[in-house]
Design a protein around this motif. Sequence first.
Motif, PDB file in Angstrom:
ATOM      1  N   LEU A  90       0.827  -1.199   0.000  1.00 41.40           N
ATOM      2  CA  LEU A  90       0.000   0.000   0.000  1.00 41.40           C
ATOM      3  C   LEU A  90       0.862   1.250   0.000  1.00 41.40           C
ATOM      4  CD1 LEU A  90      -2.490  -1.299   2.643  1.00 41.40           C
ATOM      5  CD2 LEU A  90      -3.215  -0.443   0.434  1.00 41.40           C
ATOM      6  N   GLY A 108      -3.671   4.423  -1.083  1.00 40.32           N
ATOM      7  CA  GLY A 108      -4.073   3.934  -2.382  1.00 40.32           C
ATOM      8  C   GLY A 108      -4.808   2.607  -2.260  1.00 40.32           C
TER       9      GLY A 108
ATOM     10  N   GLN B  38     -10.963  -1.421   6.215  1.00 42.31           N
ATOM     11  CA  GLN B  38     -10.377  -2.149   5.098  1.00 42.31           C
ATOM     12  C   GLN B  38     -11.307  -3.294   4.711  1.00 42.31           C
ATOM     13  OE1 GLN B  38      -6.570  -4.153   5.685  1.00 42.31           O
ATOM     14  NE2 GLN B  38      -6.041  -3.826   3.522  1.00 42.31           N
ATOM     15  N   GLY B  41      -9.163  -7.476   0.464  1.00 43.02           N
ATOM     16  CA  GLY B  41      -8.437  -7.249  -0.770  1.00 43.02           C
ATOM     17  C   GLY B  41      -8.385  -5.814  -1.229  1.00 43.02           C
ATOM     18  N   LYS B  42      -8.816  -4.895  -0.380  1.00 43.80           N
ATOM     19  CA  LYS B  42      -8.870  -3.490  -0.776  1.00 43.80           C
ATOM     20  C   LYS B  42      -7.913  -2.648   0.052  1.00 43.80           C
ATOM     21  CE  LYS B  42     -12.318  -4.341  -3.587  1.00 43.80           C
ATOM     22  NZ  LYS B  42     -12.133  -4.293  -5.059  1.00 43.80           N
ATOM     23  N   GLY B  43      -7.802  -1.383  -0.353  1.00 45.07           N
ATOM     24  CA  GLY B  43      -6.976  -0.448   0.399  1.00 45.07           C
ATOM     25  C   GLY B  43      -7.685   0.037   1.653  1.00 45.07           C
TER      26      GLY B  43
END
Lengths: 116, 112
Positions: A90, A108, B38, B41-43
């Motif tokens: 990240l 991001g 969060q 699988g994401k930011g």
Amino acid sequence: SQTIHQWPATLVQPVGSPLSLECTVEGTSNPNLYWYRQAAGRGLQLLFYSVGIGQISSEVPQNLSASRPQDRQFILSSKKLLLSDSGFYLCAWSAMPYGPKLYGYTFGSGTRLTVV
Amino acid sequence: KQEVTQIPAALSVPEGENLVLNCSFTDSAIYNLQWFRQDPGKGLTSLLLIQSSQREQTSGRLNASLDKSSGRSTLYIAASQPGDSATYLCAVIGDSSYKLIFGSGTRLLVRP
């Protein structure tokens, strides 16, 4: 408004291959930039941070390096990947000089790296 | 060295329940504390930021409090919904640097 872009979103690389992950920020100048790694089942680990062009601080000695060739561009690299480099990477930014204190960090969408 | 701890590590609740997530930190010399969400699988999405001089911040159904002297913060979620299911992370920025130090997170599941 400010935006942060990371790419690629996912990457599968063989052991021993090189790596280049890119992060760019739009809509601001002279941001602080950060690379974090999130290994499976573990917390977020700060890898590198940069307070200006060409200025890189490393938090953890390892197989990775970072560069900041332009004001709003931050690159994470490796010459030879290891299995242990797998994880979720990240990028984050914060406005200077008061961003970290007043506004915190913006992250991001991350890059999922699998080393096989 | 600053250490951030989050309890519980995982939480499962029925929809509509009010809930509290806890965060503690060892060094009270902080600039601020930031709560993130969060999704798998994401930011990270920033939810709330509390500066060291503040006691709480609110956004919609979320309320975060900060007790700097005791090294504690709580995130209160009112009337939880299945869409709130995610991992919640707290992080602090210390006075001595601009580094964001994270807890290990609380994984929340809100059951319909």
